[in-house]
Design a protein around this motif. Structure first.
Motif, PDB file in Angstrom:
ATOM      1  N   PHE A 268      27.388  34.991   8.522  1.00  0.00           N
ATOM      2  CA  PHE A 268      26.301  35.736   8.073  1.00  0.00           C
ATOM      3  C   PHE A 268      25.643  36.483   9.511  1.00  0.00           C
ATOM      4  CE2 PHE A 268      21.825  35.796   7.855  1.00  0.00           C
ATOM      5  CZ  PHE A 268      21.448  36.750   6.850  1.00  0.00           C
ATOM      6  N   LEU A 269      25.450  35.756  10.553  1.00  0.00           N
ATOM      7  CA  LEU A 269      24.795  36.362  11.555  1.00  0.00           C
ATOM      8  C   LEU A 269      25.731  37.391  12.227  1.00  0.00           C
ATOM      9  CD1 LEU A 269      23.831  33.041  13.349  1.00  0.00           C
ATOM     10  CD2 LEU A 269      22.414  34.370  12.154  1.00  0.00           C
ATOM     11  N   THR A 270      26.990  37.290  12.313  1.00  0.00           N
ATOM     12  CA  THR A 270      27.863  38.130  12.865  1.00  0.00           C
ATOM     13  C   THR A 270      27.921  39.455  11.986  1.00  0.00           C
ATOM     14  OG1 THR A 270      29.312  36.557  13.742  1.00  0.00           O
ATOM     15  CG2 THR A 270      30.221  38.742  13.433  1.00  0.00           C
ATOM     16  N   GLN A 271      27.818  39.339  10.709  1.00  0.00           N
ATOM     17  CA  GLN A 271      27.812  40.465   9.851  1.00  0.00           C
ATOM     18  C   GLN A 271      26.360  41.232   9.818  1.00  0.00           C
ATOM     19  OE1 GLN A 271      28.610  38.781   6.042  1.00  0.00           O
ATOM     20  NE2 GLN A 271      30.754  38.642   6.145  1.00  0.00           N
ATOM     21  N   ASN A 272      25.409  40.566  10.247  1.00  0.00           N
ATOM     22  CA  ASN A 272      24.191  41.557  10.422  1.00  0.00           C
ATOM     23  C   ASN A 272      23.653  41.495  11.944  1.00  0.00           C
ATOM     24  OD1 ASN A 272      22.782  41.375   7.289  1.00  0.00           O
ATOM     25  ND2 ASN A 272      24.062  39.461   7.446  1.00  0.00           N
ATOM     26  N   LYS A 273      24.491  41.410  12.651  1.00  0.00           N
ATOM     27  CA  LYS A 273      24.249  41.360  13.952  1.00  0.00           C
ATOM     28  C   LYS A 273      23.117  40.680  14.528  1.00  0.00           C
ATOM     29  CE  LYS A 273      26.569  46.071  14.400  1.00  0.00           C
ATOM     30  NZ  LYS A 273      26.482  47.456  14.567  1.00  0.00           N
ATOM     31  N   LEU A 274      22.898  39.323  13.925  1.00  0.00           N
ATOM     32  CA  LEU A 274      21.884  38.492  14.332  1.00  0.00           C
ATOM     33  C   LEU A 274      22.215  37.496  15.648  1.00  0.00           C
ATOM     34  CD1 LEU A 274      20.658  38.138  10.704  1.00  0.00           C
ATOM     35  CD2 LEU A 274      19.639  39.768  12.491  1.00  0.00           C
ATOM     36  N   PRO A 275      21.090  36.901  15.900  1.00  0.00           N
ATOM     37  CA  PRO A 275      21.568  36.003  17.139  1.00  0.00           C
ATOM     38  C   PRO A 275      21.699  34.368  16.681  1.00  0.00           C
ATOM     39  CG  PRO A 275      19.366  36.311  17.240  1.00  0.00           C
ATOM     40  CD  PRO A 275      19.916  37.360  16.143  1.00  0.00           C
TER      41      PRO A 275
ATOM     42  N   TYR B 281      28.978  29.134  23.570  1.00  0.00           N
ATOM     43  CA  TYR B 281      29.975  30.302  23.277  1.00  0.00           C
ATOM     44  C   TYR B 281      31.275  29.969  22.964  1.00  0.00           C
ATOM     45  CZ  TYR B 281      26.802  34.080  24.675  1.00  0.00           C
ATOM     46  OH  TYR B 281      25.506  34.855  24.601  1.00  0.00           O
ATOM     47  N   TRP B 282      31.783  28.826  23.713  1.00  0.00           N
ATOM     48  CA  TRP B 282      33.156  28.254  23.353  1.00  0.00           C
ATOM     49  C   TRP B 282      33.187  27.886  22.043  1.00  0.00           C
ATOM     50  CZ3 TRP B 282      37.576  28.607  26.076  1.00  0.00           C
ATOM     51  CH2 TRP B 282      37.488  29.021  27.236  1.00  0.00           C
ATOM     52  N   ALA B 283      32.176  27.175  21.458  1.00  0.00           N
ATOM     53  CA  ALA B 283      32.221  26.666  20.219  1.00  0.00           C
ATOM     54  C   ALA B 283      32.204  27.827  19.180  1.00  0.00           C
ATOM     55  CB  ALA B 283      30.721  25.689  19.886  1.00  0.00           C
TER      56      ALA B 283
ATOM     57  N   ASP C  24      36.258  31.339  15.909  1.00  0.00           N
ATOM     58  CA  ASP C  24      36.523  32.785  15.694  1.00  0.00           C
ATOM     59  C   ASP C  24      35.541  33.555  15.635  1.00  0.00           C
ATOM     60  OD1 ASP C  24      39.418  32.247  15.874  1.00  0.00           O
ATOM     61  OD2 ASP C  24      39.297  31.751  13.722  1.00  0.00           O
ATOM     62  N   TYR C  25      34.274  33.256  16.008  1.00  0.00           N
ATOM     63  CA  TYR C  25      33.285  34.333  16.276  1.00  0.00           C
ATOM     64  C   TYR C  25      32.683  34.294  17.842  1.00  0.00           C
ATOM     65  CZ  TYR C  25      33.070  33.955  11.035  1.00  0.00           C
ATOM     66  OH  TYR C  25      33.626  34.170   9.874  1.00  0.00           O
ATOM     67  N   PRO C  26      33.450  34.970  18.789  1.00  0.00           N
ATOM     68  CA  PRO C  26      33.060  34.910  19.856  1.00  0.00           C
ATOM     69  C   PRO C  26      32.005  36.237  20.112  1.00  0.00           C
ATOM     70  CG  PRO C  26      34.986  36.306  19.487  1.00  0.00           C
ATOM     71  CD  PRO C  26      34.792  35.612  17.993  1.00  0.00           C
ATOM     72  N   SER C  27      31.588  36.958  19.252  1.00  0.00           N
ATOM     73  CA  SER C  27      30.628  38.139  19.809  1.00  0.00           C
ATOM     74  C   SER C  27      29.348  37.841  19.206  1.00  0.00           C
ATOM     75  CB  SER C  27      31.152  39.430  18.869  1.00  0.00           C
ATOM     76  OG  SER C  27      31.138  39.200  17.518  1.00  0.00           O
ATOM     77  N   VAL C  28      28.873  36.432  18.492  1.00  0.00           N
ATOM     78  CA  VAL C  28      27.639  35.909  18.249  1.00  0.00           C
ATOM     79  C   VAL C  28      27.008  35.862  19.699  1.00  0.00           C
ATOM     80  CG1 VAL C  28      26.401  34.152  17.385  1.00  0.00           C
ATOM     81  CG2 VAL C  28      28.538  35.005  16.261  1.00  0.00           C
ATOM     82  N   ARG C  29      25.733  36.617  19.545  1.00  0.00           N
ATOM     83  CA  ARG C  29      24.564  36.641  20.664  1.00  0.00           C
ATOM     84  C   ARG C  29      23.765  35.324  20.431  1.00  0.00           C
ATOM     85  NH1 ARG C  29      20.729  39.641  20.083  1.00  0.00           N
ATOM     86  NH2 ARG C  29      21.245  40.435  18.101  1.00  0.00           N
TER      87      ARG C  29
END
Length: 420
Positions: free
Chosen positions: A16-23, A62-64, A69-74
């Protein structure tokens, strides 16, 4: 609950965070790394020691994220810190807390070695917490920058990085103070005030009057050194310059210097485009000694201040200048020292609270003035409470007027600040 069992819950949240560009918001506490090392060794620990603990924790997140498979999450660090006291005294010290916080701020501001997962940098990080608990002092780890009386926990820890000006700015912001009187050009403080929206009433010390009165060139040099560097700031304004300090109270030998000094400074300011908005004036003095009785009525407090202001308007009227506006650059009531039956925190709190309410009420309700002024003043009159801090050098040996003592602790708790 083992970490692997959280995956079914965490993974859809991260999606959900990734789809909405949320941290992803995380908490980072690495104080256990100290492993009970004595606080006396803290000054040997390098900055790398403190920052490595923080970096390792952030990189682990970040490793977690990469593993699912969500490496771009801020990542935003919503809480981090180091305890200064409490149940684990071997490492919970003010020295360690100060070292951790200072190193973290410097480290985050300047960047660091690249993470393997290359996060967005600087990472937003929030220190935990502003104020220690009042309910359980000493029974748990304490993380606050302030204790529950709003005293700085590690102000006097001996750090060479200690900056009182920056701490004062933090205090002003926390209290919502938008106007500050500074008795002389303190460049460390003036630089700290840039981008704060604080309006400054700046004083010129008596010892500078002779040079300023002698020539325009001296005044222009003074303005170049003390005012020009701050004229371009969009969020910091010098509103008044007060030439001399209470000269007409006792400094008779300087009286003849006041007007030429004012004229030269005024002209020097007008040589700059933004300088013409600064008001140049000097300070008159009014002091009414208490008769030794305790005052409990708010009308008594406000009547005293009204009568003092009216006295100045009457004086201006007697010499034919009714239209001169008045700014009260110092007022207050002593909380200690001198006559102890009068100088009490109760009287100080009562005077300051009544003054603020009175000044605001006259504006908001547009009620009749409490006494008949010869000229209805521009209300609310700008009023500066004297003073922020009590003297560190002579505590108790003279009248003390400060809202705070020299350790930045409120003199009369928070009754005044919670309401104003």
């Amino acid at each position: 609950m083992p970490a692997e069992n959280l995956t079914p819950f965490i993974q859809p949240i991260v999606e959900f965070l990734t789809q909405n560009k949320l941290p992803l918001i995380v908490n980072v506490f690495s104080h256990k790394k100290s492993d009970g090392i004595a606080a006396s060794l803290s000054h040997y620990w390098t900055e790398a020691y403190w920052t490595e603990a923080f970096d390792d924790a952030v990189e682990a997140f970040y490793w977690a994220m990469d593993m699912i498979d969500y490496p771009s999450v801020r990542i935003v660090v919503s809480s981090t810190g180091f305890p200064s006291a409490g149940s684990e005294p071997k490492f919970s010290t003010t020295a360690n807390t100060l070292a951790y916080n200072q190193c973290l701020v410097r480290h985050n501001n300047r960047g660091r070695r690249l993470f393997k997962k290359n996060p967005h940098w600087p990472i937003p990080a929030y220190l935990f917490t502003v104020v220690n608990s009042k309910k359980y002092p000493g029974d748990q780890l304490e993380w606050g920058l302030f204790d529950f009386n709003m005293c700085l926990v590690y102000q006097n820890s001996g750090s060479t990085k200690h900056n009182p000006a920056n701490e004062l700015v933090v205090l002003l912001r926390s209290l919502g103070i938008k106007k500050l009187r500074i008795p002389y050009p303190d460049h460390n403080l003036l630089k700290a005030l840039v981008n704060t929206n604080v309006e400054v009433n700046l004083g010129i010390p008596n010892e500078d009057l002779l040079d300023l009165a002698l020539s325009y060139e001296h005044a222009l040099r003074w303005v170049d050194n003390n005012i020009k560097p701050y004229l371009s700031s969009s969020f910091f304004k010098i509103r008044y310059i007060s030439v001399g300090n209470e000269i007409f109270k006792s400094e008779k030998r300087l009286w003849h210097l006041v007007l030429p000094a004012m004229q030269n400074v005024h002209e020097a300011l007008h040589s700059y485009k933004d300088g013409s908005s600064i008001n140049v004036s000097t300070s008159a003095f009014s002091y009414k000694k208490s008769d030794g009785t305790t005052t409990s009525s708010s009308s008594d407090w406000t009547k005293a201040s009204d009568e003092a202001v009216e006295a100045f308007y009457r004086a201006m009227g007697l010499i034919g200048y009714l239209n001169v506006p008045i700014v009260v650059s110092s007022t207050g009531f002593p909380s200690a020292g001198g006559e102890t039956n009068v100088a009490t925190t109760a009287n100080t709190l009562a005077y300051n609270q009544c003054l603020v309410r009175h000044n605001r009420r006259l504006l908001s309700k547009k009620q009749d003035w409490p006494i008949v002024f010869l000229k209805k003043p521009d209300w609310p009159i700008s009023v500066y409470l004297f003073t922020l801090f009590n003297s560190k050098r002579y505590p108790g040996n003279k009248l003390e007027w400060g809202l705070f003592d020299f350790n930045m602790c409120p003199v009369y708790c928070q009754g005044f600040f919670s309401k104003h």
